[in-house]
Scaffold this motif. Structure first.
Motif, PDB file in Angstrom:
ATOM      1  N   UNK A 214      28.850  69.439  36.402  1.00 22.52           N
ATOM      2  CA  UNK A 214      28.554  68.103  36.927  1.00 22.52           C
ATOM      3  C   UNK A 214      28.061  67.173  35.815  1.00 22.52           C
ATOM      4  N   UNK A 215      27.560  67.737  34.722  1.00 21.69           N
ATOM      5  CA  UNK A 215      27.028  66.927  33.631  1.00 21.69           C
ATOM      6  C   UNK A 215      28.055  66.694  32.531  1.00 21.69           C
ATOM      7  N   UNK A 216      29.302  67.034  32.774  1.00 22.61           N
ATOM      8  CA  UNK A 216      30.358  66.831  31.782  1.00 22.61           C
ATOM      9  C   UNK A 216      30.601  65.344  31.574  1.00 22.61           C
ATOM     10  N   UNK A 217      30.880  64.968  30.331  1.00 22.63           N
ATOM     11  CA  UNK A 217      31.234  63.576  30.059  1.00 22.63           C
ATOM     12  C   UNK A 217      32.673  63.335  30.533  1.00 22.63           C
ATOM     13  N   UNK A 218      33.029  62.076  30.608  1.00 21.02           N
ATOM     14  CA  UNK A 218      34.388  61.719  31.053  1.00 21.02           C
ATOM     15  C   UNK A 218      35.436  62.223  30.055  1.00 21.02           C
ATOM     16  N   UNK A 219      35.108  62.193  28.761  1.00 24.11           N
ATOM     17  CA  UNK A 219      36.057  62.691  27.754  1.00 24.11           C
ATOM     18  C   UNK A 219      36.311  64.185  27.928  1.00 24.11           C
ATOM     19  N   UNK A 220      35.253  64.957  28.190  1.00 18.45           N
ATOM     20  CA  UNK A 220      35.424  66.394  28.399  1.00 18.45           C
ATOM     21  C   UNK A 220      36.234  66.678  29.665  1.00 18.45           C
ATOM     22  N   UNK A 221      36.021  65.879  30.701  1.00 18.47           N
ATOM     23  CA  UNK A 221      36.796  66.055  31.938  1.00 18.47           C
ATOM     24  C   UNK A 221      38.268  65.756  31.696  1.00 18.47           C
ATOM     25  N   UNK A 222      38.559  64.711  30.908  1.00 13.33           N
ATOM     26  CA  UNK A 222      39.951  64.386  30.592  1.00 13.33           C
ATOM     27  C   UNK A 222      40.608  65.497  29.780  1.00 13.33           C
ATOM     28  N   UNK A 223      39.855  66.053  28.836  1.00 13.59           N
ATOM     29  CA  UNK A 223      40.384  67.150  28.026  1.00 13.59           C
ATOM     30  C   UNK A 223      40.696  68.354  28.911  1.00 13.59           C
ATOM     31  N   UNK A 224      39.785  68.662  29.846  1.00 12.78           N
ATOM     32  CA  UNK A 224      40.016  69.796  30.744  1.00 12.78           C
ATOM     33  C   UNK A 224      41.232  69.569  31.630  1.00 12.78           C
ATOM     34  N   UNK A 225      41.406  68.351  32.125  1.00 14.47           N
ATOM     35  CA  UNK A 225      42.568  68.047  32.960  1.00 14.47           C
ATOM     36  C   UNK A 225      43.848  68.170  32.138  1.00 14.47           C
ATOM     37  N   UNK A 226      43.821  67.677  30.906  1.00 14.38           N
ATOM     38  CA  UNK A 226      44.997  67.764  30.037  1.00 14.38           C
ATOM     39  C   UNK A 226      45.359  69.228  29.769  1.00 14.38           C
ATOM     40  N   UNK A 227      44.355  70.050  29.480  1.00 19.00           N
ATOM     41  CA  UNK A 227      44.615  71.474  29.243  1.00 19.00           C
ATOM     42  C   UNK A 227      45.183  72.138  30.493  1.00 19.00           C
ATOM     43  N   UNK A 228      44.641  71.795  31.653  1.00 19.85           N
ATOM     44  CA  UNK A 228      45.154  72.368  32.902  1.00 19.85           C
ATOM     45  C   UNK A 228      46.607  71.975  33.133  1.00 19.85           C
ATOM     46  N   UNK A 229      46.921  70.700  32.951  1.00 18.67           N
ATOM     47  CA  UNK A 229      48.286  70.215  33.208  1.00 18.67           C
ATOM     48  C   UNK A 229      49.285  70.896  32.278  1.00 18.67           C
ATOM     49  N   UNK A 230      48.982  70.932  30.978  1.00 18.49           N
ATOM     50  CA  UNK A 230      49.907  71.553  30.037  1.00 18.49           C
ATOM     51  C   UNK A 230      49.978  73.062  30.245  1.00 18.49           C
ATOM     52  N   UNK A 231      48.864  73.691  30.645  1.00 19.72           N
ATOM     53  CA  UNK A 231      48.889  75.120  30.943  1.00 19.72           C
ATOM     54  C   UNK A 231      49.780  75.435  32.127  1.00 19.72           C
ATOM     55  N   UNK A 232      49.657  74.645  33.198  1.00 21.31           N
ATOM     56  CA  UNK A 232      50.516  74.859  34.364  1.00 21.31           C
ATOM     57  C   UNK A 232      51.980  74.546  34.047  1.00 21.31           C
TER      58      UNK A 232
END
Length: 84
Positions: A42-60
């Protein structure tokens, strides 16, 4: 029919290679989030959340590419066996 089998096999090899490279560079989508325990998500910055979403999308995308490549390889074997 042999031409179709060759096209399917080549397409399968390319898709599988792309999928493996995507997973190699971007990682599996089921990883622990960017250097943070699960409680701190919940304390993740917006940049870290975007990075996680990008990793998830490319992983899938990598997993989907490997799956489609495998199915195309199976189809190319069936097509080549039916042409005998």
């Amino acid at each position: 029919m042999r031409l179709l089998a060759g096209i399917l096999a080549s397409s399968a090899a390319v898709l599988t290679l792309i999928g493996v490279l995507l997973i190699f560079f971007w990682g599996m989508p089921f990883r622990l989030r960017s250097r943070a325990p699960a409680i701190l998500l919940a304390q993740q910055s917006e940049d870290e959340k975007r990075i996680d979403v990008r990793h998830d999308v490319f992983g899938y995308m990598g997993i989907a590419s490997i799956t489609i490549g495998t199915l195309l390889q199976i189809a190319s074997v069936w097509v080549s066996l039916c042409s005998i």
